[in-house]
Write a protein that holds these residues in place. Structure first.
Motif: not given
Length: 276
Positions: A11, A81, A84-85, A151, A201-202
């Protein structure tokens, strides 16, 4: 280096590179960077085995190991990149690879259901995130909505947010409400569960909504918005809520109010709609 520290470094590397890269070019450049790193690993292998007669032995096992590590780090930065996880994504993928290898006849790491074998199985399970919210109204039955920032995204919603590790849904609803509007309210009855599928996104999301009751004038006057995340709030009737909420969130609100008023029984929903 344990896996947590490893991903902290990944990260850190990604964040550092982000300051020197056009966001639109970050992912393609980092994926293409892999070809360079793989080429350097191949060159180290040639140098280790002396396949170039003119140069002979030019690399050591340590050199090749370092180049292979660079390939892995470059891939990890590219993965971070893209998603997100990245750590969860890699764990899930490795778990699936391991499970498929067992099906093909590979020996297990340890007796089934224990040790690393159990950890690999657990890592292969689908990931689901959870959030919890409170339905709060004033004396005229208008619903309290907050304008949240996530965000670059802003949206109106009920006070609430994601569950933390080892946190019960009702605890999360209470904590998030306290953080967002400064009121410590003990959640009442669970009014509804809503399921949202995975998006870019998730992972898939399950949402708990609890009854927070009717706020007094004193409580309303004590509302204090969380800086940086909540920049507006208000009490709205259904027409006002419809103007501000996403369609599935508005449909959920209509049913939440009906359940609390006793005109509809508890139901689990799928994106704000009754499950078939």
């Amino acid at each position: 280096m344990d896996s947590t520290l490893l991903w902290q470094v990944i990260t850190q590397q990604k964040t550092w590179l982000d300051h020197h890269t056009d966001p639109a070019q970050a992912l393609p450049l980092r994926v293409l960077k892999l070809t360079e790193e793989v080429g350097e690993a191949a060159a180290a292998l040639i140098g280790l085995t002396g396949q170039n007669p003119r140069k002979g032995i030019t690399h050591t096992t340590t050199d090749l190991a370092a180049e292979l590590c660079d390939v892995m780090v470059t891939a990890a930065v590219a993965l971070a990149t893209l998603v997100d996880n990245p750590e969860e994504t890699l764990n899930e993928h490795v778990g699936k690879l391991y499970t498929r290898s067992l099906t093909a006849g590979a020996p297990p790491l340890s007796p089934l259901g224990t040790g690393p074998d159990h950890a690999a199985w657990a890592a292969s399970l689908p990931k689901v995130v959870a959030s919890a919210s409170l339905l709060l109204t004033d004396k005229t039955n208008r619903t309290l909505l907050v304008h949240q920032t996530h965000g670059s995204t802003t949206l109106w919603n009920l006070p609430g947010g994601g569950l933390e590790a080892d946190e019960y849904p009702a605890q999360a609803a209470r904590r998030e409400t306290l953080e967002e509007i400064g009121l410590d309210i003990n959640p009442g009855t669970l009014l509804m569960l809503d399921w949202r599928p995975r998006n870019d996104a998730r992972p898939p999301l399950v949402q708990y909504v609890f009854d927070g009751g009717t706020l007094t004038d004193e409580q309303t006057a004590q509302i204090s918005l969380q800086p940086g995340e909540i920049f507006d709030h208000g009490f709205f009737d259904l027409d006002g809520a419809r103007e501000r909420l996403e369609p599935h969130t508005f449909e959920r609100l209509v049913r939440l109010l009906a359940v609390r008023d006793g005109t509809e029984s508890f139901r689990d929903l799928e994106q704000g709609q009754l499950r078939d």
